[in-house]
Scaffold this active site. Structure first.
Site, PDB file in Angstrom:
ATOM      1  N   MET A  39      28.213  72.837 -11.633  1.00 52.62           N
ATOM      2  CA  MET A  39      28.331  74.167 -11.046  1.00 52.62           C
ATOM      3  C   MET A  39      29.716  74.369 -10.445  1.00 52.62           C
ATOM      4  O   MET A  39      30.214  73.516  -9.717  1.00 52.62           O
ATOM      5  CB  MET A  39      27.231  74.332  -9.981  1.00 52.62           C
ATOM      6  CG  MET A  39      27.224  75.681  -9.327  1.00 52.62           C
ATOM      7  SD  MET A  39      26.976  77.017 -10.547  1.00 52.62           S
ATOM      8  CE  MET A  39      27.884  78.333  -9.760  1.00 52.62           C
TER       9      MET A  39
ATOM     10  N   ASN B 214      31.123  76.102  -8.049  1.00 51.48           N
ATOM     11  CA  ASN B 214      31.333  76.610  -6.695  1.00 51.48           C
ATOM     12  C   ASN B 214      32.811  76.533  -6.294  1.00 51.48           C
ATOM     13  O   ASN B 214      33.451  75.510  -6.494  1.00 51.48           O
ATOM     14  CB  ASN B 214      30.524  75.776  -5.705  1.00 51.48           C
ATOM     15  CG  ASN B 214      29.127  75.515  -6.198  1.00 51.48           C
ATOM     16  OD1 ASN B 214      28.389  76.439  -6.490  1.00 51.48           O
ATOM     17  ND2 ASN B 214      28.778  74.239  -6.346  1.00 51.48           N
TER      18      ASN B 214
ATOM     19  N   GLU C  92      34.034  73.479 -15.789  1.00 49.20           N
ATOM     20  CA  GLU C  92      33.912  73.920 -14.391  1.00 49.20           C
ATOM     21  C   GLU C  92      35.281  74.273 -13.816  1.00 49.20           C
ATOM     22  O   GLU C  92      35.420  75.236 -13.074  1.00 49.20           O
ATOM     23  CB  GLU C  92      33.222  72.859 -13.528  1.00 49.20           C
ATOM     24  CG  GLU C  92      31.844  72.418 -14.030  1.00 49.20           C
ATOM     25  CD  GLU C  92      30.895  73.557 -14.380  1.00 49.20           C
ATOM     26  OE1 GLU C  92      31.011  74.646 -13.784  1.00 49.20           O
ATOM     27  OE2 GLU C  92      30.054  73.370 -15.284  1.00 49.20           O
TER      28      GLU C  92
HETATM   29  C1  7MF Z   1      29.640  73.054 -20.265  1.00 45.71           C
HETATM   30  O1  7MF Z   1      27.894  77.229 -16.709  1.00 45.71           O
HETATM   31  C2  7MF Z   1      29.005  74.115 -20.852  1.00 45.71           C
HETATM   32  C3  7MF Z   1      27.894  74.666 -20.260  1.00 45.71           C
HETATM   33  C4  7MF Z   1      25.591  77.230 -14.804  1.00 45.71           C
HETATM   34  C5  7MF Z   1      24.769  76.047 -15.163  1.00 45.71           C
HETATM   35  C6  7MF Z   1      27.266  74.990 -16.164  1.00 45.71           C
HETATM   36  O2  7MF Z   1      29.153  76.115 -15.234  1.00 45.71           O
HETATM   37  C7  7MF Z   1      27.832  76.311 -15.676  1.00 45.71           C
HETATM   38  C8  7MF Z   1      27.033  76.912 -14.505  1.00 45.71           C
HETATM   39  C9  7MF Z   1      23.783  75.793 -17.472  1.00 45.71           C
HETATM   40  C10 7MF Z   1      23.877  75.446 -18.803  1.00 45.71           C
HETATM   41  C11 7MF Z   1      25.054  74.918 -19.295  1.00 45.71           C
HETATM   42  C12 7MF Z   1      26.160  74.739 -18.462  1.00 45.71           C
HETATM   43  C13 7MF Z   1      26.082  75.100 -17.099  1.00 45.71           C
HETATM   44  C14 7MF Z   1      24.865  75.625 -16.603  1.00 45.71           C
HETATM   45  C15 7MF Z   1      27.394  74.166 -19.057  1.00 45.71           C
HETATM   46  C16 7MF Z   1      28.053  73.108 -18.480  1.00 45.71           C
HETATM   47  C17 7MF Z   1      29.165  72.564 -19.075  1.00 45.71           C
HETATM   48  N1  7MF Z   1      27.693  78.148 -14.068  1.00 45.71           N
HETATM   49 BR1  7MF Z   1      22.198  76.496 -16.839  1.00 45.71          BR
HETATM   50 ZN    ZN Z   2      29.705  77.765 -17.020  1.00 47.21          ZN
END
Ligand code: 7MF
Ligand code: ZN
Length: 879
Positions: free
Chosen positions: A271, A273, A306
């Site tokens: 996440m 943040n 991220e």
């Molecule tokens: C790479 O998108 C690609 C997708 C939401 C949680 C991470 O950064 C995020 C968060 C979910 C599903 C896939 C990913 C993420 C989430 C993700 C992570 C790394 N904002 Br639900």
């Molecule tokens: Zn994301």
């Protein structure tokens, strides 16, 4: 679990969007942390939105929190002054600007849903996207309300020496009774979904990064003490991400400190943040002894993802959750390009296309199909999908193809400058590209609004006398739950023409200049459109959809000889792979109808063996070229999927290749064994990949020589990549040593949760007749728990989504097993439970016996009291 009261099952519509009636000027939060009773005291300055004339009620979201006190401009509100529901509270009359003080109490220790504030390994952490903030306090929990946050964290010092929140540390110190505090301030206005707090006993690994303007950034990774030696790769990946975003997009990090915290209990990957990313430890911790090469790549990609959100998501955020792909599609695209630049472009593209075809195309063809920008939802957590993420990334990639890299790049920079500090829409993104390029993308916008995978049928004709080559393209798109009739899409179709000598022919469209380069992007806009090439000296072989330039299903049947030719000579590496896949797919699908023990033709085996003998090509690419289409992908090509038959045919084909190629496979296996120290450069990764591919095929033969090699590799492997492949082969075998070696592996690694996850997964995905009882027995293993999402996914998720033949056992035992587990999880963690149910949603695609069994389980689930997350999936699946 939130009970499913009718109100909470309401559908939310994009067309109901309204700007917020009140905006937030500043937020001051105080968290007095205690595991079972945490106090949250919030002071929020509100002011009426300038676009509002009449007085409207103030609406705040809040769920599963205990309200202790509510004060408006210092005056305690009487319960008669506001209205409370299970989802929030509203205050009918408020002044134009005012201070609202809200005190709530929450219970992090019993928070098993892992949304809001919860405990992981005894440490406090938060997850607020999409709507977790409302589980801590009453607040307008919507991304278009952005505010500056100041956060004070108080906790017992001995148990929680580290106290973190977003932004800059302003002050820290002691309090009475063994407690201490930290005061944080984030100078950037943000929506509350980007809020984060962490408190615990954590080790901190530090490094630095100097931006190109000379600013010195402190980089910190926080992990449990026992993991402090596992952070080197994550730190390096972070530095590479920062470097890449400066070089490619001119984007510099904007705070003085970047923190990453790794936790074991996390619903998803990570996440973003602001200034304080929280990660699933799976995407931080890595060392060769415990992590595979693909784990290392995963860490790099997720750290990049991220980090890239800091601009695409945080500085420019989403107006509402229908716009989720604004940040996710664009950020996935960015992390894909990052990984491609650092490793291999072709191999990365092949991996990404595999995901698209194996997960997104089926989603687009099933009951959960939705556009990249959905028009409605019941539970937003269900819309963090491969469509929003991966198809969303494809939409960005297509716009890059249409505008060209350079113009596209300027367009993205323009978008980020124009909307800095704002909450915007996917339309705003496309408009920014239009402004920068002077192109009209109005037809392209349909990709955001229409679900379904378009089909493009090609017909070609060569006129030798006129030296003309014609391509007629016809597009169509099947009906999806959102709408049946579709408008034509704008489709960038990258193509090349190959001559008999194997080289690319020059490309000249009628009435245009000879195009530069050997690949041309055709701009398909009509339902039917013809492209005429002039001056084509010989009858060419078409190389269509190079690099998979659009997320479509191509209908173009090429003779096997042409496919074999392209497999060897196409200058587009992605399309060499694609030709190999098509050739294999045709033969395997044809073999489904008879019970031939040798499903592959001599032509295929010959081309395949030639590829295996290629000593120049990169090992990773070679592995991709040699791998047959997956069972899932083959299944998707059938009108009614029969996983048992697909499994048998694919296995027979692999056996055939192993037999025909035994000598060469052994030779390439031996040549690939490590002679030098373990390294992560793509040459070494490729070498391991090819070597292990050879071993996996050879192990189907189970002859004494090969088994000995496999046992040796397990025993003496210097890294997890090699050890795990050997163990995976042994686990699907009937060798007498099987159980002893599985026990040995567990004994060695039981202290490493991420390795224990692998141990569960390789058993859940094994090729064995007893698989259903094996998996059920593993539920009783002391290391199995429903409390940890990674563990649940490693066993139940891996079985249901990663073992098609085992899960879709013809008597329906796999489905009954899954239903039981979903119901156990439904109470504890609705988000994870809902994801586990997705394999059942595809029931209509299967042959009648399995289809009926699957539907029965969905009906069974519908009888139960379900979380909103699960309710939406089950009810839409049964529509
Ligand atoms: C790479 O998108 C690609 C997708 C939401 C949680 C991470 O950064 C995020 C968060 C979910 C599903 C896939 C990913 C993420 C989430 C993700 C992570 C790394 N904002 Br639900
Ligand atoms: Zn994301």
């Amino acid at each position: 679990m939130t009970p499913t009261n009718p109100q909470s099952l309401e559908t939310i519509y994009l067309h109901d969007y309204q700007t917020p009636a009140y905006l937030v000027e500043s937020v001051d939060l105080l968290f007095q942390l205690a595991p079972s009773a945490t106090r949250v005291i919030s002071q929020v300055r509100f002011c009426r939105n300038a676009d509002r004339k009449a007085v409207e009620p103030l609406q705040l979201d809040g769920e599963q929190v205990k309200l202790l006190s509510l004060k408006l401009d210092g005056v305690v509100l009487d319960p008669a002054d506001y209205r409370m529901t299970a989802e929030g509270l509203s205050i009918a009359e408020v002044p134009e600007s005012f201070l609202l003080e809200v005190e709530t109490e929450i219970d992090p220790a019993s928070n098993t849903a892992l949304e809001g504030l919860y405990l992981s390994s005894g440490n406090f952490c938060t997850q607020c996207e999409a709507q977790g903030f409302r589980k801590m306090t009453y607040y307008p929990d919507r991304p278009d309300v952005m505010a500056k946050f100041r956060v004070r964290v108080e906790a017992e010092r001995s148990a929680y020496p580290v106290l973190l929140s977003n932004g800059n540390l302003i002050e820290a110190g002691g309090l009475s009774a063994g407690r201490h505090f930290a005061q944080w301030e984030d100078p950037f206005p943000k929506p509350c979904y980007l809020f984060a707090l962490v408190a615990g006993n954590l080790a901190c690994i530090e490094d630095r990064f100097t931006t190109r303007s000379g600013r010195d950034i402190l980089l910190q990774i926080y992990v449990e003490q026992r993991n402090r030696e596992l952070c080197g790769h994550a730190m390096l990946s972070l530095q590479k991400s920062m470097q890449w975003d400066e070089e490619v997009y001119g984007l510099e990090y904007d705070l003085d400190r970047y923190m990453i915290v790794a936790v074991d209990d996390f619903n998803m990957g990570a996440m973003e943040n602001k200034g304080l990313n929280i990660f699933n430890s799976k995407y931080v911790l890595a060392r060769p002894e415990v992590a595979t090469d693909s784990d290392f790549l995963g860490v790099e990609a997720v750290i990049g993802h991220e980090y890239f959100h800091n601009y695409t998501g945080n500085r420019v955020t989403c107006r509402d959750w229908f716009q989720l792909s604004l940040k996710e599609g664009l950020t996935v695209f960015r992390d894909q390009e990052f990984s491609a630049d650092l490793n291999s472009t072709a191999v990365k593209r092949i991996d990404d296309v595999r995901i698209l075809r194996q997960s997104q195309f089926p989603e687009d063809a099933g009951p959960m199909a939705h556009p990249v920008r959905p028009a409605s939802y019941v539970e937003i957590n269900n819309f963090y999908t491969v469509t929003v993420y991966n198809k969303g990334a494809e939409l960005i990639r297509m716009q890059q193809a249409l505008l060209g890299r350079e113009v596209f790049n300027r367009g993205v920079r323009h978008y980020l400058r124009k909307h800095d500090g704002q909450a915007v829409t996917t339309d705003d993104f496309v408009a920014a590209l239009e402004e920068c390029s002077g192109r009209d993308l109005s037809q392209f916008r349909r990709w955001y609004a229409q679900a379904g995978t378009p089909r493009v049928a090609l017909e070609t004709r060569y006129d030798a006398a006129r030296k003309e080559y014609r391509i007629v393209c016809r597009q169509s798109c099947p009906a999806t739950p959102d709408r049946s009739a579709k408008e034509p899409f704008q489709i960038p179709l990258a193509i090349g023409l190959l001559g008999a000598a194997g080289g690319d022919l020059p490309l000249k469209l009628a009435g245009e200049e000879v195009s530069e380069g050997t690949t041309l992007v055709l701009d398909l806009q009509q339902a039917e459109q013809e492209f005429v090439f002039e001056g084509v000296a010989e009858e060419p072989i078409l190389s269509p959809l190079r690099g998979f330039s659009a997320p479509v299903i191509l209908e173009y049947s090429q003779p096997d000889e042409e496919l074999a030719f392209r497999m060897a000579h196409d200058s587009d590496a992605f399309n060499r792979w694609e030709a190999a896949q098509q050739l294999a797919q045709c033969e395997l699908l044809a073999a489904l109808d008879d019970s031939d023990a040798s499903p592959l033709s001599d032509l295929f085996v010959k081309s395949w063996t030639q590829t295996l003998g290629d000593r120049q090509a990169d090992g990773s690419l070679l592995t991709q070229l040699l791998t047959l289409p997956s069972e899932v992908y083959l299944g998707e090509q059938m009108s009614a999927i029969d996983p048992g038959r697909i499994h048998r045919v694919r296995k027979a084909a692999r056996h055939q290749l192993a037999t025909a190629g035994r000598k060469l496979l052994l030779e390439r296996y031996r040549a690939g064994r490590d002679t030098q120290a373990y390294g992560l450069d793509s040459r070494q990764v490729g070498k391991r990949s090819l070597k292990n591919f050879c071993l996996s095929l050879l192990m189907l033969l189970e002859d004494a020589e090969v088994v000995e090699l496999c046992l040796q590799q397990y025993e003496f492997a210097g890294n997890m990549t090699d050890r795990l492949v050997a163990l995976t082969c042994l686990t699907s075998s009937a060798l007498p040593q099987r159980q002893t070696i599985l026990d040995d592996f567990y004994q060695r690694w039981q202290q490493q949760p991420l390795v224990v996850d692998k141990w569960f997964t390789l058993q859940a995905t094994a090729d064995r007749d007893t698989i259903c009882t094996d998996v059920a027995a593993l539920l009783e293993h002391p290391a199995f728990t429903f409390d940890n999402p990674n563990r649940v996914r490693s066993l139940i998720g891996a079985f249901a989504a990663g073992n098609p033949a085992g899960f879709h056992q013809a008597d329906g035992a796999g489905y009954r097993f899954l239903t039981e587990q979903i119901l156990l999880l439904n109470q504890r963690n609705p988000q994870v439970a809902a994801r586990m149910a997705l394999p059942l949603s595809r029931w209509k695609r299967f042959e009648p016996v399995r289809s009926t069994f699957m539907r029965q389980q969905l009906e069974e689930l519908r009888q139960q009291e379900l979380s909103r997350d699960l309710f939406e999936i089950i009810s839409k699946s049964l529509k």
